[in-house]
Design an enzyme around this catalytic site. Structure first.
Site, PDB file in Angstrom:
ATOM      1  N   ARG A  66      61.858  33.776  24.939  1.00 36.03           N
ATOM      2  CA  ARG A  66      61.542  32.379  24.632  1.00 36.03           C
ATOM      3  C   ARG A  66      62.657  31.537  25.235  1.00 36.03           C
ATOM      4  O   ARG A  66      63.617  32.053  25.775  1.00 36.03           O
ATOM      5  CB  ARG A  66      61.321  32.136  23.119  1.00 36.03           C
ATOM      6  CG  ARG A  66      62.061  33.018  22.186  1.00 36.03           C
ATOM      7  CD  ARG A  66      63.434  32.616  21.746  1.00 36.03           C
ATOM      8  NE  ARG A  66      63.777  31.240  21.782  1.00 36.03           N
ATOM      9  CZ  ARG A  66      64.949  30.793  22.202  1.00 36.03           C
ATOM     10  NH1 ARG A  66      65.886  31.641  22.632  1.00 36.03           N
ATOM     11  NH2 ARG A  66      65.228  29.513  22.194  1.00 36.03           N
ATOM     12  N   GLY A  67      62.498  30.206  25.105  1.00 33.62           N
ATOM     13  CA  GLY A  67      63.456  29.310  25.762  1.00 33.62           C
ATOM     14  C   GLY A  67      62.925  28.977  27.149  1.00 33.62           C
ATOM     15  O   GLY A  67      62.495  29.873  27.893  1.00 33.62           O
ATOM     16  N   ALA A  68      62.964  27.680  27.490  1.00 34.29           N
ATOM     17  CA  ALA A  68      62.256  27.213  28.682  1.00 34.29           C
ATOM     18  C   ALA A  68      62.655  27.944  29.971  1.00 34.29           C
ATOM     19  O   ALA A  68      61.790  28.489  30.676  1.00 34.29           O
ATOM     20  CB  ALA A  68      62.443  25.708  28.812  1.00 34.29           C
ATOM     21  N   ASP A 260      62.494  21.236  26.798  1.00 37.85           N
ATOM     22  CA  ASP A 260      61.382  22.028  27.339  1.00 37.85           C
ATOM     23  C   ASP A 260      60.587  21.265  28.388  1.00 37.85           C
ATOM     24  O   ASP A 260      59.938  21.871  29.238  1.00 37.85           O
ATOM     25  CB  ASP A 260      60.477  22.489  26.204  1.00 37.85           C
ATOM     26  CG  ASP A 260      61.198  23.540  25.374  1.00 37.85           C
ATOM     27  OD1 ASP A 260      62.041  23.162  24.542  1.00 37.85           O
ATOM     28  OD2 ASP A 260      60.960  24.741  25.607  1.00 37.85           O
ATOM     29  N   ASN A 270      61.789  18.824  22.932  1.00 35.63           N
ATOM     30  CA  ASN A 270      62.593  19.995  22.575  1.00 35.63           C
ATOM     31  C   ASN A 270      62.107  20.477  21.212  1.00 35.63           C
ATOM     32  O   ASN A 270      61.190  19.897  20.624  1.00 35.63           O
ATOM     33  CB  ASN A 270      64.093  19.646  22.567  1.00 35.63           C
ATOM     34  CG  ASN A 270      64.967  20.887  22.463  1.00 35.63           C
ATOM     35  OD1 ASN A 270      64.776  21.837  23.207  1.00 35.63           O
ATOM     36  ND2 ASN A 270      65.909  20.903  21.540  1.00 35.63           N
ATOM     37  N   LYS A 271      62.708  21.545  20.729  1.00 33.61           N
ATOM     38  CA  LYS A 271      62.275  22.168  19.475  1.00 33.61           C
ATOM     39  C   LYS A 271      62.101  21.137  18.362  1.00 33.61           C
ATOM     40  O   LYS A 271      62.902  20.214  18.230  1.00 33.61           O
ATOM     41  CB  LYS A 271      63.320  23.233  19.095  1.00 33.61           C
ATOM     42  CG  LYS A 271      63.047  23.997  17.833  1.00 33.61           C
ATOM     43  CD  LYS A 271      61.682  24.637  17.786  1.00 33.61           C
ATOM     44  CE  LYS A 271      61.366  25.561  18.938  1.00 33.61           C
ATOM     45  NZ  LYS A 271      59.931  25.951  19.020  1.00 33.61           N
TER      46      LYS A 271
END
Ligand code: MRU
Length: 379
Positions: A66-68, A260, A270-271
């Protein structure tokens, strides 16, 4: 070429030590990609092997990775795996199918389609199946390595922000608040928001990080706290709602978060919960910086709130808390059976709340003119 695989196979890397990139090609078998299964962290460092594009897509969907930037890198290698497994006559069709499958795994992070588009453009230049396979591998490898380098440079461009904060109160640690995991694990290496932190720490600037736990999946608690601990960066885990209180009491010098997707005007997804941190930072006059590489920008979009697609995720991430019990992974319900749930994965922080955007090319104000000056090639 990255070193983690070699270290791992030689048994040099301790089972709990984070060193090197988060994704790499097996040095002996180029049809095999290794990554870390992030669902097991911080309790267990377990590697995940990816052999097909479908396995790469599955790893993205199920949050093994995960993570862009890292999902972009996984998609790039996923296309390489598709090319390796396809027979000559089916190569073009299989690559197109893999590209569509990989891009559809998660909707918010721009890095996925950015990376896939570049690998596919390179494949299209090939004249024979072998030539196409070679170009796909070359493009994927180059993009993955460039992604790590972009984060390293984000660190260099972000470092002066921490140096300036350190000069404001000599001898005291610089207190940075961060949300989610925009660290090495979310990227190929260095992280985005963590890159300036790691560099400051390496240069002897005292840094302390407030780590938001980041419900519902707790990427802050599980991943950011783990990787900062591995690198011995002082940090304190706080619940998501603590940020405003800390800011009111002068306990935060600056906020650094990842992104993201960022529009050409500087609105940043973002999150979920990032926007609330930006509001609190704005109210308290605390600098709020977004750190992101070129691959995260979407110059086709202007207004992030209405135009950026926001992922909605499974209800059980909210109804249950996942952790580690005596027998291993464990989940407990925290609300009545049948409770209706909304689970938005991301939110958008409008540009007006963002002090600056730290990229591999420098720091821009969050506005179109300043971003275009850094990225003059945008259409
Ligand atoms: O749902 P996730 O864990 O993929 O969300 C990740 C984030 O929101 C990160 O902050 C973002 O990708 C920036 S990463 C360098």
């Amino acid at each position: 070429m990255f070193k983690r695989a070699a270290l791992w196979h030689e048994g040099v890397m301790s089972a709990n030590r984070l060193a090197g990139p988060s994704i790499w090609l097996d040095p002996q078998d180029s049809g095999l990609v290794w990554t870390i299964d992030q669902r097991r962290l911080p309790h267990e460092v377990r590697l995940a092997a990816l052999r097909t594009a479908a396995e790469a897509a599955e790893a993205i969907c199920t949050m093994v990775v995960r993570g862009a930037p890292l999902i972009g890198a996984t998609a790039a290698y996923g296309l390489h795996l598709a090319a390796v497994r396809a027979d000559d006559r089916a190569l073009d069709r299989d690559l197109r199918g893999a590209a569509a499958m990989l891009v559809s795994t998660r909707p918010t992070a721009k890095d996925l389609e950015w990376t896939v588009a570049r690998v596919m453009a390179r494949a299209a230049e090939g004249t024979t199946p072998e030539d196409k396979r070679r170009r796909v591998l070359e493009a994927a490898t180059r993009l993955v390595e460039a992604s790590a380098e972009a984060c390293r440079r984000i660190g260099e461009h972000g470092l002066p922000l921490l140096e300036a904060a350190a000069q404001r109160h000599p001898g005291q640690p610089v207190n940075v608040l961060t949300h989610c995991n925009a660290g090495r694990l979310a990227c190929v290496d260095h992280g985005t928001a963590t890159a300036p932190i790691y560099l400051a720490h390496a240069r002897g600037i005292p840094v302390h990080v407030w780590v938001d736990e980041t419900r519902p999946r707790n990427q802050g608690a599980a991943l950011t706290a783990w990787e900062l601990g591995q690198c011995r960066v002082p940090h304190t885990l706080v619940v998501d709602n603590a940020g405003g209180h800390l800011m009111q009491h002068g306990r935060v010098d600056l906020v650094l978060v990842g992104a993201d997707r960022i529009t050409r005007r500087g609105d940043a997804a973002n999150k979920i919960g990032t926007y609330l941190k930006a509001l609190a930072a704005f109210d308290n006059g605390i600098p709020f910086y977004v750190c992101a590489p070129e691959s995260t920008f979407d110059p086709a979009l202007a207004d992030g709130v209405t135009e950026i697609p926001i992922e909605e995720r499974d209800a059980d991430e909210v109804t249950h808390v996942a952790g580690w019990g005596e027998g291993g992974p464990s989940r407990v319900r925290i609300c009545p059976e049948g409770t209706r749930v909304a689970n938005y994965g991301f939110d958008v922080t409008p540009a007006r709340l963002i002090t600056g955007i730290v990229t591999e090319r420098g720091v821009a104000r969050a506005d179109e003119a300043s971003l275009r000056a850094l990225f003059p090639e945008w259409p």
